[in-house]
Design a protein around this motif. Structure first.
Motif, short mmCIF file in Angstrom:
data_model
loop_
_atom_site.label_atom_id
_atom_site.label_comp_id
_atom_site.label_asym_id
_atom_site.label_seq_id
_atom_site.Cartn_x
_atom_site.Cartn_y
_atom_site.Cartn_z
N GLN A 129 0.82 -1.21 0.00
CA GLN A 129 0.00 0.00 0.00
C GLN A 129 0.85 1.26 0.00
N GLY A 130 2.14 1.11 0.26
CA GLY A 130 3.03 2.26 0.39
C GLY A 130 3.07 3.13 -0.86
N SER A 131 3.50 4.38 -0.66
CA SER A 131 3.51 5.33 -1.77
C SER A 131 4.92 5.74 -2.20
N ASN A 132 5.95 5.23 -1.51
CA ASN A 132 7.31 5.62 -1.90
C ASN A 132 7.71 4.94 -3.21
N THR A 133 8.79 5.43 -3.78
CA THR A 133 9.19 4.99 -5.12
C THR A 133 9.49 3.50 -5.21
N SER A 134 10.19 2.97 -4.21
CA SER A 134 10.57 1.56 -4.27
C SER A 134 9.36 0.64 -4.19
N VAL A 135 8.42 0.97 -3.31
CA VAL A 135 7.21 0.14 -3.19
C VAL A 135 6.37 0.25 -4.45
N SER A 136 6.29 1.46 -4.99
CA SER A 136 5.53 1.66 -6.23
C SER A 136 6.11 0.82 -7.37
N ALA A 137 7.43 0.74 -7.43
CA ALA A 137 8.08 -0.06 -8.48
C ALA A 137 7.79 -1.56 -8.28
N LEU A 138 7.80 -2.01 -7.03
CA LEU A 138 7.49 -3.41 -6.74
C LEU A 138 6.06 -3.73 -7.12
N ARG A 139 5.16 -2.83 -6.77
CA ARG A 139 3.74 -3.03 -7.07
C ARG A 139 3.51 -3.07 -8.59
N THR A 140 4.17 -2.18 -9.30
CA THR A 140 4.04 -2.16 -10.76
C THR A 140 4.54 -3.46 -11.37
N SER A 141 5.65 -3.99 -10.84
CA SER A 141 6.17 -5.26 -11.34
C SER A 141 5.19 -6.40 -11.09
N CYS A 142 4.55 -6.39 -9.92
CA CYS A 142 3.54 -7.41 -9.61
C CYS A 142 2.38 -7.34 -10.59
#
Length: 276
Positions: free
Chosen positions: A154-167
């Motif tokens: 659910q995080g909004s930082n860049t690294s979490v956003s990149a992980l979510r996009t990959s998923c």
């Protein structure tokens, strides 16, 4: 772990891990793990590589991980095997073993999430669709990674956003796969993503996918659809029904069941009771 048939190798790997579990001796377990590492470094035949890769995954499964140092070694070996494009069988078994390792390692796996996710997406994009079992195993790994990340998605930082996009990218690739079992894996992964990060899953697109496959002739795909629908309606019943009505009215998707257009999602679900 070198049996001539897959079933025998599976049984041997399970027994290998159960023996370590019963012995409950760290040194003994480390010795078994090291033996598999050594075999995998030198072996070139499919039987040895598949058997000992599963043995490592089984050790993690039944012992809940075998220490951080062995975890890193295990992941490194399985990464290498999973990229062996000369043998889809080796890739399949290594990725299945990796999914067992991710499941059992829990928080210890966090430092490996990014590299594993990159590997999964790369393989999903490069392994031929004809190797459906490899794609299924990649789906299991992706599901396990999503569970490991959990609410962090659910995080909004860049690294979490990149992980979510990959998923989400991985799910999209599997949804486009012609195999029903791979599509079922995609739906299971989207179900997990929706559980942990509902704002980032396109509900309209997901409901459309579920409605199209609601009456699939393949049991495992129907089962994945119904499991996902059950989760969705627990929190967003009205929205799910509305998206289904819009899909039925649209009528552009020929794959959507005609019954859905006539009686809506609720009626289609009731009709399934007469068929299942």
């Amino acid at each position: 772990s070198k049996g001539p048939t897959p079933l025998l190798r599976c049984a041997a790997s399970e027994a290998w891990a159960r023996l370590a579990q019963v012995a409950d001796d760290g040194a003994f377990t480390a010795g078994l793990a090291q033996l598999s590492f050594d075999k995998l470094k030198s072996a070139r035949d499919v039987v040895t590589r598949t058997g000992h890769s599963l043995a490592l995954g089984s050790l993690h499964r039944y012992l809940g991980g075998i220490g951080p140092q062995h975890l890193s070694s295990c992941i490194g070996v399985l990464y290498t095997l999973s990229q062996d494009s000369t043998s889809p069988d080796v890739q399949t078994w290594a990725l299945h073993s990796l999914s067992l390792t991710i499941d059992s390692a829990g928080a210890l796996y966090h430092v490996h999430v990014e590299s594993t996710l990159s590997l999964i997406v790369m393989l999903l994009l490069n392994v031929p669709p004809t190797h459906a079992q490899v794609h299924q195993s990649l789906g299991r790994c992706l599901n396990a990674l999503i569970t490991t990340l959990g609410p962090e998605l659910q995080g909004s930082n860049t690294s979490v956003s990149a992980l979510r996009t990959s998923c989400l990218l991985g799910c999209a690739v599997m949804q486009d796969h012609p195999g029903c079992l791979v599509q079922a894996q995609a739906i299971s992964c989207l179900q997990q993503l929706h559980m942990f990060a509902p704002r980032h899953v396109n509900l309209s697109s997901l409901v459309s996918c579920l409605c199209v496959n609601l009456c699939s002739p393949y049991l495992l795909l129907r089962r994945a659809v119904l499991a996902c629908l059950r989760q969705l309606v627990q929190r967003e019943a009205a929205e799910v029904s509305e998206h289904a009505i819009m899909l039925a009215r649209d009528g552009r998707d020929a794959a959507a069941d005609a019954n859905l257009r006539e009686v809506g999602l609720e009626g289609a679900l009731l009709a399934l009771l007469d068929r299942e």
